[in-house]
Design an enzyme around this catalytic site. Structure first.
Site, short mmCIF file in Angstrom:
data_model
loop_
_atom_site.label_atom_id
_atom_site.label_comp_id
_atom_site.label_asym_id
_atom_site.label_seq_id
_atom_site.Cartn_x
_atom_site.Cartn_y
_atom_site.Cartn_z
N TRP A 160 27.64 18.10 12.75
CA TRP A 160 28.50 19.03 12.78
C TRP A 160 28.88 20.50 12.32
CZ3 TRP A 160 27.46 21.76 8.10
CH2 TRP A 160 26.84 20.44 7.24
N ARG A 169 23.53 21.32 24.51
CA ARG A 169 21.87 21.40 24.56
C ARG A 169 21.57 19.83 25.70
NH1 ARG A 169 18.53 22.40 18.80
NH2 ARG A 169 18.74 20.71 18.62
N PRO A 185 31.50 13.92 19.24
CA PRO A 185 31.30 15.14 17.98
C PRO A 185 31.36 14.28 16.78
CG PRO A 185 33.30 15.05 19.83
CD PRO A 185 32.99 14.10 20.09
N GLU A 260 17.33 14.62 17.53
CA GLU A 260 16.79 15.80 17.07
C GLU A 260 17.23 15.70 15.39
OE1 GLU A 260 15.35 18.05 17.77
OE2 GLU A 260 15.16 17.80 20.11
N CYS A 294 19.06 23.00 10.65
CA CYS A 294 18.58 22.06 10.97
C CYS A 294 16.76 22.34 10.26
CB CYS A 294 17.89 20.49 11.84
SG CYS A 294 18.34 21.98 13.13
N SER A 451 14.80 29.14 17.19
CA SER A 451 16.09 28.71 18.69
C SER A 451 15.77 29.47 19.60
CB SER A 451 17.36 28.25 18.29
OG SER A 451 17.13 27.84 17.15
N GLU A 468 13.98 19.32 23.34
CA GLU A 468 15.86 19.69 23.85
C GLU A 468 15.47 21.41 24.11
OE1 GLU A 468 18.92 18.78 21.48
OE2 GLU A 468 19.21 17.36 22.47
P1 NAP Z 1 24.70 12.47 10.27
O1 NAP Z 1 25.64 12.19 9.33
O2 NAP Z 1 23.82 11.72 10.93
O3 NAP Z 1 26.11 12.80 11.92
C1 NAP Z 1 25.39 12.53 13.10
C2 NAP Z 1 26.17 12.31 13.91
O4 NAP Z 1 26.39 11.14 13.42
C3 NAP Z 1 27.77 12.37 13.88
O5 NAP Z 1 28.44 12.43 14.34
C4 NAP Z 1 28.40 11.20 12.79
O6 NAP Z 1 29.76 10.51 13.20
C5 NAP Z 1 27.40 9.68 13.89
N1 NAP Z 1 27.24 8.80 13.09
C6 NAP Z 1 27.21 8.62 11.65
N2 NAP Z 1 27.01 7.36 11.13
C7 NAP Z 1 26.44 6.61 12.35
C8 NAP Z 1 26.03 5.40 12.90
N3 NAP Z 1 26.37 4.14 12.21
N4 NAP Z 1 25.79 5.74 14.38
C9 NAP Z 1 26.06 6.22 15.13
N5 NAP Z 1 26.41 7.61 15.01
C10 NAP Z 1 26.72 7.73 13.69
O7 NAP Z 1 24.79 14.45 10.43
P2 NAP Z 1 25.34 15.20 9.66
O8 NAP Z 1 25.30 14.82 8.06
O9 NAP Z 1 26.28 15.32 10.94
O10 NAP Z 1 24.26 16.60 10.16
C11 NAP Z 1 22.93 16.78 9.38
C12 NAP Z 1 21.98 16.32 10.12
O11 NAP Z 1 21.41 16.80 11.26
C13 NAP Z 1 20.77 17.18 9.19
O12 NAP Z 1 19.66 15.95 8.48
C14 NAP Z 1 20.45 17.79 10.05
O13 NAP Z 1 19.27 18.97 9.75
C15 NAP Z 1 20.15 16.80 10.78
N6 NAP Z 1 19.86 18.37 12.74
C16 NAP Z 1 19.36 18.51 13.12
C17 NAP Z 1 18.82 18.89 14.34
C18 NAP Z 1 17.63 19.03 15.56
O14 NAP Z 1 18.15 19.56 16.30
N7 NAP Z 1 16.82 18.44 14.40
C19 NAP Z 1 19.92 19.89 14.72
C20 NAP Z 1 21.31 20.17 14.02
C21 NAP Z 1 21.62 19.34 12.97
P3 NAP Z 1 30.53 10.89 12.06
O15 NAP Z 1 31.22 12.23 12.13
O16 NAP Z 1 32.13 10.29 12.14
O17 NAP Z 1 30.44 10.75 10.54
#
Ligand code: NAP
Length: 487
Positions: A160, A169, A185, A260, A294, A451, A468
């Site tokens: 999000w 990306r 998403p 990522e 991130c 970035s 990416e």
């Molecule tokens: P998240 O809880 O891991 O969720 C990311 C995505 O995965 C969402 O679309 C979520 O759907 C989905 N998801 C959750 N549980 C899942 C499952 N069991 N199977 C398949 N998909 C599943 O992460 P977030 O809180 O949205 O984002 C924050 C994290 O992203 C941070 O750790 C940040 O560092 C990381 N991030 C990394 C990068 C990078 O490029 N390295 C960039 C941006 C963010 P729902 O929303 O429906 O739960």
């Protein structure tokens, strides 16, 4: 104007909650409320896809796959270039939509739209430069030819915090490579993804090439798609925890994965750094997106000689920031994404304070209906505080003191994450030496922002797999094929 016109009040959230986008059709439904974090009010409701819906999306991606793969790269490039143009034309409306559903301040949202659109322009340019190889076999007896095929149907999962950029990306290189995709998403910020799908259709993306679905059951829905042998790629951006789960799921059908994941970026400031430049960089590295990035600086390590001046400067700058609703033009720092995020940040700060840390500004959630936490600086943070090891994902800057270069590198590496790091020093060879010693995929030297669509973005250690962006990003969506040529 009808609802089908992409120009009809494009910033209206309700316009982008029309249905799942599968095979070029909108399949209406509801079930997932999308909340404005600035007010806690509901903006719209998007559909809740079932496993059957996800299978329909795979069918649509499969039906479109052969045609898209056969579409000349130049034509794929032109469609992506038009999509870039449409995002740019709608930049202000998209920024407002991002700000409404994510909460980020409008300047951050505008920056995201420009960054996101750039992935389409960059990959429009890369679509016509897909590499191949021709080599002489060492024996001299024959030749080696390496071609790259589109890998197949790709499932794209995004978080999000950058609702537009994390999608483009992935979609940009996937489409440039000749793959069809299903984008899932994050539930908190789906409207931007649906809005972009409308622009994609207007740009000429054929039905079924890009499908978008939202669901409250990401586990079963994504597992079902990964279990389908037609799906050959998973590109995920999100937390390391969910990434681990998905790697295990993908292992069952040996699906290619790009990951990522989370970060815990150290920001190192040496005594010989330009203090003003380091503070400017710190504000960008910490406060872009209110710290919900991130790559956000998560741990400030400052050498003893410059430490107190750095803390004083950072405190003054953080205290001067205007916190408010994302869409308020005066706002510099918007709300956190959820009340849960505020609770987590509050817990990390309170625990550090209980162990001896000192708050120099901020330090407690703000009252009101939105999810606000103020810009915060804490010093004297003990190394064993949880905040030193957890991804904060908020506007909190913990500052730690160090003495020597070796100690700084050791502290920077004292984490399972390895996404990004920042180094400030007036001595370029020291900065590069320290950067070499830090175990991350990216190092910014005397810069607060790294970035760039033209650069390979990604992490080492438990921050991910693959890259990416850049010239290699397209290869994540391609399968090399070696031809042994007998001549
Ligand atoms: P998240 O809880 O891991 O969720 C990311 C995505 O995965 C969402 O679309 C979520 O759907 C989905 N998801 C959750 N549980 C899942 C499952 N069991 N199977 C398949 N998909 C599943 O992460 P977030 O809180 O949205 O984002 C924050 C994290 O992203 C941070 O750790 C940040 O560092 C990381 N991030 C990394 C990068 C990078 O490029 N390295 C960039 C941006 C963010 P729902 O929303 O429906 O739960």
């Amino acid at each position: 104007m009808t609802l089908d016109s992409p120009r009809a009040d494009f910033a209206d959230p309700g316009l982008h909650a029309r249905g799942l986008f599968i095979g070029g059709d909108w399949l209406p439904g509801g079930g997932i409320p999308v909340t404005n974090p600035s007010t806690a009010g509901v903006l719209a409701e998007v559909p809740d896809a079932s496993v059957e819906d996800a299978m329909r999306a795979v069918d649509a991606a499969e039906a479109a796959a052969a045609g898209w793969r056969a579409t000349p790269p130049r034509q794929r490039a032109e469609i992506l270039r038009r999509w870039f143009g449409l995002m740019t034309d709608h930049a202000e409306d998209l920024a407002r939509l991002i700000s409404l559903e994510n909460g980020k301040a409008l300047p951050d949202a505008r920056g995201e739209v420009a960054y996101a659109a750039e992935f389409f322009r960059w990959y429009a340019e890369e679509a016509v430069r897909i590499p191949g190889e021709f080599r002489h076999a060492p024996s001299g007896a024959h030749h080696i030819l390496v071609d790259h095929d589109p890998i197949g149907i790709a499932v794209l999962i995004t978080p999000w915090n950058f609702p537009a950029a994390m999608a483009t990306r992935k979609i940009g290189p996937a489409l440039a490579a000749g793959c069809t995709v299903i984008l899932k998403p994050a539930s908190e910020t789906p409207l931007t993804a649906y809005a972009m799908a409308r622009l994609g259709a207007e740009a000429g993306v054929p039905p079924g090439v890009v499908n978008v679905l939202t669901t409250t059951q990401p586990g079963p829905v994504v597992s079902a798609m990964l279990a389908d042998p037609r799906v050959r790629k998973l590109s995920f951006t999100g937390s390391t925890g969910v990434g681990r789960t998905l790697l295990a799921e993908a292992a069952k059908t040996v699906v290619s994965c790009s990951m990522e994941l989370g970060g815990n970026a150290p920001f190192l400031v040496f005594d010989d750094a330009d203090l003003g430049a380091a503070l400017d960089g710190a504000m960008i590295a910490k406060m872009r997106n209110a710290g919900e990035a991130c790559t956000a600086a998560n741990r400030f390590y400052v050498q003893a000689g410059i430490h107190d001046a750095f803390v004083a400067g950072l405190t003054a700058r953080m205290a001067a920031l205007v916190v408010g609703a994302g869409t308020d033009p005066a706002t510099q720092v918007g709300p956190m994404i959820t009340t849960k995020a505020v609770t987590k940040i509050d817990r990390l700060v309170s625990q550090a304070v209980a162990r001896g840390a000192r708050v120099t500004t901020g330090g407690a959630p703000l009252p009101g209906s939105g999810y606000f936490y103020p810009p915060t600086v804490i010093e004297n943070v003990p190394e064993d505080a949880e905040i030193a090891h957890e991804e904060i994902f908020g506007p909190v800057a913990p500052v730690y003191r160090f003495e020597t270069e070796e100690q700084a590198i050791r502290l920077a590496n004292s984490t399972e994450y390895g996404l990004a790091a920042y180094v400030y020093s007036g001595d370029l060879s020291r900065a590069l030496r320290v950067g070499k010693g830090i175990e991350t995929g990216m190092v910014a030297i005397n810069r607060g922002l790294m970035s760039d669509p033209a650069a390979p973005f990604g992490g080492a250690k438990q921050s991910g797999l693959g890259r990416e962006g850049g010239v290699t990003g397209i290869l994540e969506f391609m399968e090399p094929k070696y031809f042994a040529v007998n001549f």
